[in-house]
Write a protein that holds these residues in place. Structure first.
Motif: not given
Length: 422
Positions: A150-178
């Motif tokens: 997810g968003h990197g350590p370059l800002a005070l609060i840079s954004g959200q992260t997610m947990i995903t598998k490293t496969f799939g044509d779309t993020i909906e195919d791959a994501v475990l925790v959005p």
């Protein structure tokens, strides 16, 4: 310590390793099942017990249905069979920016940080992740099946992260925790370049954001409990902060220097409902007693991270020190600002093992311990009945630099081999 040249040659060797061996099926006249897979390995590290010699893993419809010695786990007729010397659970990268940070290192694939504001917890990783990013394919060639990115350590609060598998044509195919965590940062990189400027300002702004989140969470709870109370207006930023404040979404704080680590612990004491996760922790041994007392989980910086600036006092033995102290520790590839934009946790854990972490604990940092820290150990991280059929196959000791990842399986599908991506 391995030289950069040696590590580069090891990466090249892994990327060009021979195709995973495929054994004859017990009934070659029958058509192999598309939904079933068997894996035979000289050693199976399940991460749920002792290693199994001459082991078998059965996977059906994406889930592990049996694992044990070959003598007690017969392979059904017609099932496709893979063979390898060593099988381990699919590797987990506990913190990365891959998929947002791309291999070309040009503006169109640098979505890991938005420079328009220093605090943007509402930014969703799932909206910026590219499943077809070549680095994602590259990582699964090393046995990495899941990334917390997810968003990197370059800002005070840079954004959200997610947990995903490293496969799939779309993020909906791959994501475990959005929405896995909200990423905050206390390092000098976040303080400068439009950031708060000083440590005191960092702490003041984080406190204010957490107080805003708590107030919004309270307002939403009151409206939900009482029909006569109006719900607060929709506000994506406040809603994200509210989930952090009430403990629904963990707050991952990147901090390296001892002063910043102590500040994380101070916030932890002030906001007990917030689920803090420490990221980086280069100077953790300097405040070890305080960290142990707080008991916060730590996603440790890559073992071979460069020493300098905030990380000037890092050590390749830090993983060993933290694990021996009883802390929950997972390994990460972290954030890289230059090509190829990501590290490989397999190598980082291997070096940690070289510097004193026992083999099973080093492997645990990129399998079951990472899964537990991320809260997904009910699905991944070990080879157990009912869990996802994610397996990394090697032709030798996974931590030996002459070994190759000869196959990667995600939910029962062969997604990478030593020669090519599928």
């Amino acid at each position: 310590m391995y030289s950069p040249l040696a590590l580069g040659l090891a990466a090249l060797a892994l990327a060009t390793a021979p195709f995973v061996l495929e054994a004859d099926t017990p009934a070659p006249a029958q058509e192999a099942s598309a939904t079933r897979l068997a894996i035979r390995a000289g050693t199976v590290h399940t991460m749920a017990g002792d290693p199994i010699t001459n082991g078998v893993i059965l996977i059906e419809n994406g889930l592990v249905t049996a694992v044990g010695p070959a003598a007690s786990v017969p392979i059904p007729a017609g099932v496709r069979v893979l063979e390898a010397r060593v099988a381990v659970p699919g590797l987990i990268d506990a913190h990365s920016c891959v998929g947002l940070a791309g291999w070309l290192n040009i503006e169109h694939d640098k979505d890991e940080v938005d420079r328009s504001g220093s605090a943007q917890p509402e930014l969703r990783a799932i909206d910026a992740y590219n499943t077809r990013e070549p680095l994602v394919k590259w990582l699964r060639g090393f046995g990495v099946t899941t990334v917390h990115t997810g968003h990197g350590p370059l800002a005070l609060i840079s954004g959200q992260t997610m947990i995903t598998k490293t496969f799939g044509d779309t993020i909906e195919d791959a994501v475990l925790v959005p929405e896995a965590m909200v990423a905050a940062c206390m390092t000098s990189a976040a303080r400068g370049d439009g950031g708060p400027g000083t440590r005191a300002k960092v702490m003041a702004e984080l406190r204010q954001h957490l107080m805003t989140g708590a107030k919004h969470a309270s307002a939403m709870a009151k409206a939900e409990a009482d029909d006569e109370v109006d719900a607060p207006d929709r506000d994506l930023r406040k809603e994200a902060l509210a989930r952090v404040a009430n403990g629904t979404t963990p707050l991952m704080v990147t901090a390296h220097e001892a002063a910043d680590l102590i500040n994380v612990l101070r916030l932890h004491a002030e906001f007990p409902d917030v689920r803090f996760v420490i990221d980086g922790a280069a100077e953790a041994p300097l405040v070890l007693d305080e960290l142990v007392e707080a008991g916060l989980p730590i996603i440790l910086h890559p073992t071979m991270y460069r020493a300098g600036g905030d990380t000037k006092d890092l050590s390749m033995e830090t993983a060993k020190v933290l694990i021996e102290a009883g802390l929950t520790v997972a390994m990460q590839s972290g954030y890289e600002g230059y090509v190829p934009r990501t590290r490989v946790v397999l190598f980082e854990a291997a070096i940690a093992a070289r510097y004193g972490v026992p083999f099973e604990r080093a492997l645990g940092m990129i399998t079951i311990d990472a899964a537990r820290l991320l809260g997904v150990d009910d699905r991944i991280g070990s080879l157990e009945v009912g869990k996802h059929g994610d397996v990394a196959l090697f032709d030798g000791d996974p931590f030996e630099y002459t070994s190759h990842c000869v196959g990667t399986v995600i939910e029962g599908e062969i997604v990478a081999t030593g020669e090519r991506e599928l």
